[in-house]
Design a protein around this motif. Structure first.
Motif, PDB file in Angstrom:
ATOM      1  N   THR A   1      -0.229  -0.063  -7.631  1.00  0.00           N
ATOM      2  CA  THR A   1       0.802   0.590  -6.580  1.00  0.00           C
ATOM      3  C   THR A   1       2.223   0.634  -7.189  1.00  0.00           C
ATOM      4  OG1 THR A   1       0.722  -1.594  -5.528  1.00  0.00           O
ATOM      5  CG2 THR A   1      -0.621  -0.046  -4.742  1.00  0.00           C
TER       6      THR A   1
ATOM      7  N   ARG B   1       0.829  -1.152   0.041  1.00  0.00           N
ATOM      8  CA  ARG B   1       0.200   0.099  -0.126  1.00  0.00           C
ATOM      9  C   ARG B   1       0.873   1.208   0.029  1.00  0.00           C
ATOM     10  NH1 ARG B   1      -5.349  -0.764   1.195  1.00  0.00           N
ATOM     11  NH2 ARG B   1      -5.818  -2.779   2.244  1.00  0.00           N
ATOM     12  N   ILE B   2       0.257   2.230  -0.531  1.00  0.00           N
ATOM     13  CA  ILE B   2       1.194   3.394  -0.813  1.00  0.00           C
ATOM     14  C   ILE B   2       0.886   4.073   0.544  1.00  0.00           C
ATOM     15  CG2 ILE B   2       1.198   5.765  -1.890  1.00  0.00           C
ATOM     16  CD1 ILE B   2       0.594   4.255  -4.399  1.00  0.00           C
TER      17      ILE B   2
ATOM     18  N   HIS C   1       1.003   7.503   3.431  1.00  0.00           N
ATOM     19  CA  HIS C   1       0.257   8.895   3.389  1.00  0.00           C
ATOM     20  C   HIS C   1       1.747   9.712   3.038  1.00  0.00           C
ATOM     21  CE1 HIS C   1      -1.622  12.620   4.154  1.00  0.00           C
ATOM     22  NE2 HIS C   1      -0.498  12.958   5.031  1.00  0.00           N
TER      23      HIS C   1
ATOM     24  N   SER D   1      -4.048   7.185  -2.213  1.00  0.00           N
ATOM     25  CA  SER D   1      -3.462   5.638  -1.906  1.00  0.00           C
ATOM     26  C   SER D   1      -4.445   4.653  -2.843  1.00  0.00           C
ATOM     27  CB  SER D   1      -3.592   5.244  -0.643  1.00  0.00           C
ATOM     28  OG  SER D   1      -3.008   3.957  -0.405  1.00  0.00           O
TER      29      SER D   1
END
Length: 763
Positions: free
Chosen positions: A484, A447-448, A450, A460
């Motif tokens: 992603t 996951r990207i 913040h 995201s």
């Protein structure tokens, strides 16, 4: 004073002789004076006309040819094609002259014997029963569009006829006449009449057909063999009688032609509404001057392959019809329409193509007075567009902008710009590789976080399958279209760099300069996409797409040369890495892995594309020689179908187009890793697919094949007979005895390969 002179001259003659003589001489004098005034006056009037327009100002249709010299359609000008006098049967010329002007070669533009004969008929019958106009006078009338039938117009035509005869030879006048004259319907000139009535070239007309065409000139609409065959037969028989009486045909020929029925064979009507023609028309409007458009008469040689164009359209309609017949699609379409009606949208109903055509037929069946109060149905069914191009040269082989050009004028291949989705990702990766990274560079698929992506701190995006797989090679991200990884790749490559390289590749127009671009928010047309993907098939070099190869006049003389260009977008290394990955995409396990199962076995690379809510389905791919992009969707941003992926909707269309191109002779070899150079043009007969010769050129089936990688056939065409070269007896070579010395044995001379051998123009 002149009359006094006449009186003095006849003073000593008896009155019963002198007075008639005085009257005769006075009238003659007045006639000479009036004649001189008229000659001066109408000579001055005729000098105001540009006599060169007789031969130059002859509007023709501009003919559009495909790459195999087959007619795609016509534009501009008038329904006319000029032919030289030598291409017209001599018996037709005999028939024409006997019918219209049997003293043509004896008079100087005005047949005074014919004028006297016409005047005598007026005196005898108290009305005009016979015309006195020569072919030259008729030519003057139609050249300068004289509509009035009065003495002033006739005298002007006489003066113009004299000028025409003084300027041009008799054969030039005759040739211009038969190319200008109106033959009924929309047919202007002998070539259009021959094609329109009999679907023949003028040189192939029979005796009966020649006599018919010569006979109907006097009243082409009244004697049309299409509308009035019995009237056409009567005038044909009159002309045949004239030919027999003049000794131009024998009694046997006369009887045989007389027995022939009036049979016409008009060519099958073919709609010229065509998406490829639309693109050609746009290009010509940018190239030609207004005068060229008005006069027409050009021959536009395009890069299109008519067979592949038609096959692409058929394939699109086959797949779209199959989609419309699916139960889930019908249910989805009904649901979409119900939601539209609930929102108060009642116009432009969503339908299948068959439902639209049924509604259109019902509308046309309404009485005319009621139809004016009713809105016709508008086409609003699922569409598809495709572009096929030679990825080495940029030559466009097929341009299909929708399912039916007659029902919808919107050319989606070039005018409709839609989000590309994952189709855009290869350009993100290529920019990344351009900076020295490799396919094995490790990139996170997690996951990207913040703030990780510049310019989108809170953004995201998720992967489509909802999974995250940790550190993976960059190639993994493109093969499986991981969102992603693609965003991280783009972030490292730099948004500005990605945009710059994509613009070089052919993407243009407004673009949202946000990281969402990495996932395909950039809108593009199928032409833009095909052009851009050719970069990966061509070692990083993008040829500029073109559809017009060159333009000549009707005699084959060059008029416009089209400049071809190319530019480097990526380094060979970056393009080849990306191409290698895109070839993996098209193998089992990749997002386009169904290609082999769908029957296409040749080496290829490509990428699917699907946009949010399944509103656009794409596939773009390439082989060693061709690049093709396919789009599927509605004209408005409407969901196609739940799980309407590019791999399930667009990919099968692409596969069938590639299979069709194989059948048309386009070779598929190993995908090249460097920019291709153009090869030598090969003269081929399109009917036999063998090497062409003079017989093929006479039959107009010869064309230059310029496809890169094309393997020339080994044999000469056997379908057509080579033409004998004209020559005199002195030109015929004879075998001569040689003495035994080596000095007298003729040696083969080396051929200068740059002389006379046609090559494709290098870019």
């Amino acid at each position: 004073m002149p009359f006094r002179f006449i009186g003095a001259l006849t003073r000593n003659i008896r009155w019963f002789i002198s007075w008639p003589l005085r009257i005769l001489l006075s009238v003659s004098f007045v006639g000479i004076v009036v004649g001189a005034i008229l000659v001066f006056l109408y000579g001055t009037i005729s000098n105001r006309y540009d006599i060169s327009e007789v031969k130059s100002n002859i509007p023709e249709r501009t003919v559009i040819l495909d790459r195999k010299n087959r007619t795609i359609g016509t534009l501009h000008g008038e329904n006319r094609r000029r032919v030289p006098l030598q291409e017209v049967p001599p018996i037709f010329i005999d028939a024409l002259l006997l019918r219209e002007d049997n003293r043509f070669y004896d008079h100087g533009g005005v047949d005074w014997i014919g004028v006297g004969r016409a005047v005598a008929q007026v005196i005898k019958h108290k009305r005009a029963t016979q015309g006195a106009s020569t072919l030259t006078m008729q030519l003057a009338k139609i050249t300068y569009n004289h509509q009035e039938r009065n003495l002033h117009s006739k005298l002007t035509e006489v003066a113009l006829a004299k000028r025409i005869e003084a300027t041009y030879s008799k054969d030039e006048i005759l040739e211009t006449y038969i190319n200008r004259i109106f033959w009924g319907h929309t047919f202007l000139g002998i070539a259009a009449a021959s094609r329109g009535y009999y679907d023949k070239e003028p040189r192939d007309l029979s005796l009966s057909e020649c006599a018919t065409l010569a006979g109907i000139i006097y009243g082409p609409n009244d004697f049309s063999p299409l509308k009035h065959p019995e009237e056409a037969r009567k005038v044909r028989d009159i002309v045949l009688g004239l030919l027999k009486d003049a000794g131009k045909i024998t009694e046997v020929q006369y009887a045989a032609a007389l027995a022939e029925p009036i049979v016409t064979h008009p060519p099958q009507s073919r709609s010229e509404e065509n998406y490829a023609m639309d693109l050609v028309r746009r290009e010509l409007d940018a190239i030609l001057e207004e005068e060229d458009i008005r006069l027409g008469g050009l021959v536009v040689h395009t890069t299109l392959d008519l067979d592949l164009q038609n096959a692409t359209l058929d394939i699109i309609n086959k797949h779209m019809t199959a989609l419309e017949s699916r139960k889930d699609f019908k249910k989805h379409l009904a649901s979409l329409q119900a939601r539209r009606e609930k929102r108060g949208i009642v116009k432009n109903k969503l339908t299948t193509k068959a439902e639209y055509e049924a509604a259109l037929a019902a509308y046309k069946a309404i009485p005319a007075e009621q139809r004016e109060k009713t809105q016709p149905p508008m086409p609003n069914y699922i569409q598809s567009a495709a572009v096929v191009m030679d990825n080495a040269t940029g030559a466009l082989l097929a341009v299909v902008g929708g399912r039916d050009a007659e029902e919808s004028k919107l050319n989606r291949a070039i005018q409709s710009r839609r989000q590309t989705g994952s189709l855009f990702k290869p350009f993100v990766y290529a920019t990344f590789f351009q900076q020295g990274n490799s396919a094995d560079t490790r990139i996170s698929d997690d996951r990207i976080a913040h703030g990780e992506i510049r310019g989108a701190a809170n953004w995201s995006p998720r992967n489509s399958d909802g999974t995250y797989r940790g550190m993976k090679p960059a190639s993994f991200g493109l093969i499986l279209s991981r969102n992603t990884m693609s965003v991280r790749i783009g972030n490292r490559a730099g948004l500005g760099n990605v945009i710059q390289s994509a613009e070089l590749a052919g993407f243009h127009g407004n673009v949202s300069k946000t990281p969402a671009l990495f996932l395909g928010t950039w809108e593009a047309s199928p032409l833009d996409v095909a052009s851009a993907y050719s970069v990966f098939a061509n070692g990083g070099v993008r040829p500029t797409p073109y559809i017009i190869d060159h333009i000549t006049d009707s005699k084959g003389q060059p008029r416009f040369a089209i400049t071809k260009s190319r530019r480097a977008v990526y380094s060979q290394r970056a393009a080849n890495i990306t191409s290698s990955i895109l070839q993996q995409v098209c193998k089992p396990g990749g997002t386009a892995g169904r290609i082999t199962a769908l029957g296409f076995k040749a080496p290829c690379g490509g990428k699917t594309g699907t946009t949010n809510n399944y509103t656009n389905a794409w596939f773009a791919g390439y082989t060693s020689n061709l690049t093709c992009s396919v789009w599927v969707g509605f004209d408005t941003a409407t969901k196609i179908l739940e799980k309407g992926y590019g791999g399930t909707l667009a990919l099968p269309i692409w596969t069938d187009i590639m299979l069709a191109s194989q059948k048309e002779g386009y070779p598929f070899n190993a995908i090249r890793t460097r920019a291709a150079s153009e090869g030598q043009a090969v003269l081929v007969c399109r009917e036999s697919n063998q090497l062409a010769h003079s017989g093929c050129q006479y039959a107009k089936t010869a064309y230059y094949e310029t496809t890169v990688g094309y393997e020339a056939p080994a044999k000469m065409c056997e379908k057509h007979i080579p033409l004998a070269e004209p020559g005199t007896e002195e030109d015929i070579p004879y075998a001569e005895p040689l003495d035994s010395s080596d000095d007298n044995i003729p040696l083969a001379e080396p051929v200068d390969e740059t002389d006379g051998i046609p090559y494709a123009t290098p870019i």
